[in-house]
Design an enzyme around this catalytic site. Structure first.
Site: not given
Length: 391
Positions: A158, A160, A265, A277, A284-285, A362
């Site tokens: 997750s 990245g 995505e 994906e 999150d975006t 994050r």
């Protein structure tokens, strides 16, 4: 009909994974009077800080997962991360538990091999060329077939983690090591993807509910090392591109089924749109939707999984988000600069309250709205730049 939380008539939502996105889901569920339970592999996760109850378990352990679910008997079980014993969720669903959106969808989307084979081989959606490898020798062969540059990722991770761009054959071993360190499970398997030359990449939030399939305005984003840095909404696309993107999103989400929000995505190239994906939960975006829409992605998710109607999704204003990342590991940190960050016009921040920092983790996000996307992006970045992590 249902009663107040902590009463015999209460309805319960259990989150499996309790990060910053889960925290917003818990808050939205509580606004509708739902009892909330947060589960994660570590204590004091963000969603645990606002839930009615919480559990710390190894969610990859089928017995621990089952015991927690059977103890609570939740009305809705909402997987929020990849590292879950999804085969046990399938068994529990057969016994009558409600897995969101479905146990099969959770299993497929948390495994890059499963979702890529579904998208390409069953649904015939346009995707980058790909191959899988279970050891270094197989990876070298896969890279030779796909060509360089290519993208190498663990099949389960997750934000990245474990992802890298392999630019030349000399990078293969380093990419393998990165994938092994960043994967969410002990599976030594990676996906090798053709490097697509695209103009932009977007998230198309797709909502399946009793009202049918609806879409949020496209969200543009910039990633670094596979994890998002900033996002904005709406991302400019032609009517033809939007129609094509919605077709891809509808195709894949109909195949996965269930109710809730999906983060689809996509790569936007000059000649076509490629599926990348899909996640069966808020993305999150999509944090940007907390300042752009009448219903955020979290409110939409909760409303959809509870079976309530969603007659419309309105974009109220352009907006943007920009993240604050940690670059050291510490259990003793502070976030400074909040006063200066909030001087910005139409600007908000969300500090996630994670108990410790990790490299690349994050920790907060700045959100801003404006008359146009570029102004919102500038405002969000300026606010995020004010925030500092003090060790």
């Amino acid at each position: 009909m249902y009663g107040a939380p902590i009463t015999k008539y209460a309805k319960k939502i259990m989150l499996l994974g309790s990060g910053e996105l889960g925290k917003e889901i818990i808050i939205e569920a509580q606004r509708l009077g739902v009892e909330t339970i947060a589960v994660d592999r570590y204590a004091d996760a963000p969603a645990m800080q606002v839930a009615h109850r919480s559990y710390v378990i190894n969610m990859l352990d089928p017995q621990q997962l089952r015991a927690t679910i059977e103890a609570e008997k939740p009305d809705w079980i909402v997987p929020e991360i990849e590292a879950i014993a999804t085969s046990e969720l399938i068994a529990l669903e057969k016994e009558g538990y409600n897995i969101i959106p479905t146990a099969t969808a959770s299993k497929l989307t948390m495994d890059r091999e499963g979702i890529r084979r579904l998208a390409t081989e069953t649904l015939h959606l346009p995707t980058a060329a790909y191959a899988f490898a279970e050891n270094l020798a197989e990876l070298k062969h896969a890279v030779a077939v796909i060509g360089t540059p290519c993208v190498i990722k663990p099949i389960m991770s997750s934000s990245g983690k474990g992802q890298s761009v392999c630019k030349t054959p000399a990078d293969i071993e380093a990419s393998w090591n990165t994938a092994m360190e960043g994967g969410r499970t002990k599976s030594a398997k990676v996906i090798v993807e053709q490097f697509i030359h695209f103009d932009s990449e977007i998230t198309l939030l797709t909502v399946r509910s009793v009202s049918g399939t609806t879409y949020c305005a496209p969200i543009g984003h910039i990633q670094k090392d596979g994890d998002y840095i900033e996002s904005w909404q709406p991302h400019h696309m032609s009517d033809t591109q939007i129609t094509e993107a919605q077709h891809i999103a509808r195709t894949v989400t109909e195949a996965l089924g269930g109710y809730g929000i999906y983060g689809v995505e996509l790569f936007i190239a000059k000649d076509r749109i490629y599926f990348s994906e899909v996640s069966p939960r808020p993305h999150d975006t999509g944090l940007v939707t907390m300042v752009t829409q009448d219903l955020s992605e979290f409110a939409l998710h909760v409303r959809a999984i509870m079976g309530y109607p969603i007659p419309s999704i309105r974009l109220l204003t352009p907006g943007a988000s920009h993240t604050l990342k940690a670059w050291e590991e510490s259990k003793d940190y502070r976030i400074d600069g909040v006063h200066d960050a909030l001087k910005g016009v139409n600007t908000q921040i969300r500090i996630f309250g994670k108990p410790e920092t990790k490299i690349g983790r994050r920790m907060a996000v700045a959100l801003s709205s404006a008359a146009d996307v570029e102004t919102a992006r500038q405002q969000a970045k300026k606010a995020a730049d004010c925030l500092k992590i003090i060790y």
